[in-house]
Design an enzyme around this catalytic site. Structure first.
Site, PDB file in Angstrom:
ATOM      1  CB  CYS A   1      36.331  52.789  34.743  1.00 40.33           C
ATOM      2  SG  CYS A   1      37.986  51.759  35.568  1.00 40.33           S
TER       3      CYS A   1
ATOM      4  CD  GLU B   1      44.919  41.674  37.703  1.00 45.51           C
ATOM      5  OE1 GLU B   1      45.787  40.550  37.959  1.00 45.51           O
ATOM      6  OE2 GLU B   1      44.106  41.595  36.814  1.00 45.51           O
TER       7      GLU B   1
ATOM      8  CB  CYS C   1      34.504  47.989  35.400  1.00 43.42           C
ATOM      9  SG  CYS C   1      35.459  49.205  36.608  1.00 43.42           S
TER      10      CYS C   1
ATOM     11  CG  ASN D   1      44.784  45.427  33.923  1.00 46.93           C
ATOM     12  OD1 ASN D   1      45.431  45.381  32.893  1.00 46.93           O
ATOM     13  ND2 ASN D   1      44.469  43.838  34.269  1.00 46.93           N
TER      14      ASN D   1
ATOM     15  CD  GLU E   1      38.944  50.982  31.781  1.00 45.40           C
ATOM     16  OE1 GLU E   1      40.085  50.452  32.457  1.00 45.40           O
ATOM     17  OE2 GLU E   1      37.997  50.491  31.138  1.00 45.40           O
TER      18      GLU E   1
ATOM     19  CB  CYS F   1      40.336  49.469  35.853  1.00 46.38           C
ATOM     20  SG  CYS F   1      38.907  48.263  36.597  1.00 46.38           S
TER      21      CYS F   1
HETATM   22  N1  THU Z   1      39.830  45.870  34.233  1.00 47.39           N
HETATM   23  C1  THU Z   1      40.321  47.102  33.580  1.00 47.39           C
HETATM   24  O1  THU Z   1      41.329  47.429  33.892  1.00 47.39           O
HETATM   25  N2  THU Z   1      39.358  47.754  33.307  1.00 47.39           N
HETATM   26  C2  THU Z   1      38.089  47.616  33.076  1.00 47.39           C
HETATM   27  O2  THU Z   1      37.215  48.286  32.908  1.00 47.39           O
HETATM   28  C3  THU Z   1      37.551  46.429  33.759  1.00 47.39           C
HETATM   29  C4  THU Z   1      38.677  45.542  34.174  1.00 47.39           C
HETATM   30  C5  THU Z   1      40.860  45.106  34.785  1.00 47.39           C
HETATM   31  C6  THU Z   1      40.881  44.821  36.425  1.00 47.39           C
HETATM   32  C7  THU Z   1      41.388  43.431  36.485  1.00 47.39           C
HETATM   33  O3  THU Z   1      42.752  43.686  36.715  1.00 47.39           O
HETATM   34  C8  THU Z   1      41.060  42.696  35.322  1.00 47.39           C
HETATM   35  O4  THU Z   1      40.840  43.783  34.178  1.00 47.39           O
HETATM   36  C9  THU Z   1      40.171  41.577  35.331  1.00 47.39           C
HETATM   37  O5  THU Z   1      38.761  42.312  35.941  1.00 47.39           O
END
Ligand code: THU
Length: 160
Positions: free
Chosen positions: A115, A64, A112, A62, A75, A73
């Site tokens: 994704c 940010e 999520c 991920n 994925e 994310c």
């Molecule tokens: N996140 C992912 O990388 N994948 C997911 O399927 C759920 C959330 C990340 C996004 C963000 O950087 C952190 O987790 C908190 O939501």
């Protein structure tokens, strides 16, 4: 009036050592990928690793951003990279894992909704199921045989 009943079966592994060997290696790549997460805001580090039909492994973590919705994310970082590097090679398996800088993540972390939608596009494009294994930092590892089991009644190109 009629009802539609959708049943889903997931497999739960209690140890990494129970995973098929190729999946164990893939999960190891996802665990390593967690270290490349850029997550100063959520402090939640996610790693994803994708196994392609040609044996290539593509990783993502991920990423940010101070403008929160701009981040992506793990994925989707991984699957878009796979699509860009190998546009015509099928995706076999995705492994996902997460840690937190503030607490121990002991529950499996599923992809999520956004994704799921992104992975769904690739699954319907290749007409071959994508297996998804997901875990926290420790504890159970869950397996979904197909993205469609995680996102039934998904919206795709046949609805356009
Ligand atoms: N996140 C992912 O990388 N994948 C997911 O399927 C759920 C959330 C990340 C996004 C963000 O950087 C952190 O987790 C908190 O939501």
């Amino acid at each position: 009036m009629k009802k539609l009943n959708i049943n889903t079966t997931f497999t739960i592994y209690q140890q990494l050592s129970e995973l098929p060997l190729a999946v164990f290696s893939l999960m190891e790549a996802a665990i390593k990928a967690r270290n490349t997460a850029y997550s100063p805001y959520s402090k939640f580090n996610v790693g994803a690793a994708i196994l392609l039909e040609n044996g290539a492994i593509i990783i993502g973590s991920n990423q940010e951003n101070a403008a929160y919705p701009t981040g992506l994310c793990a994925e989707r970082v991984a699957i878009f990279q796979a699509g860009a590097l190998y546009p015509n090679i099928a995706i076999k398996t995705i492994a996902i894992t997460a840690t937190s800088q503030t607490h121990k993540v002991t529950k499996p972390i599923p992809p999520c909704g956004s994704c799921r939608q992104a992975i769904s596009e690739y699954e319907s494009k290749q007409t071959q199921n994508i297996e998804i294994y997901f875990m926290g930092e420790e504890g159970d590892i869950m397996k979904s045989n197909s993205l469609s089991d995680l996102l039934p009644l998904s919206f795709d190109k046949k609805h356009l």
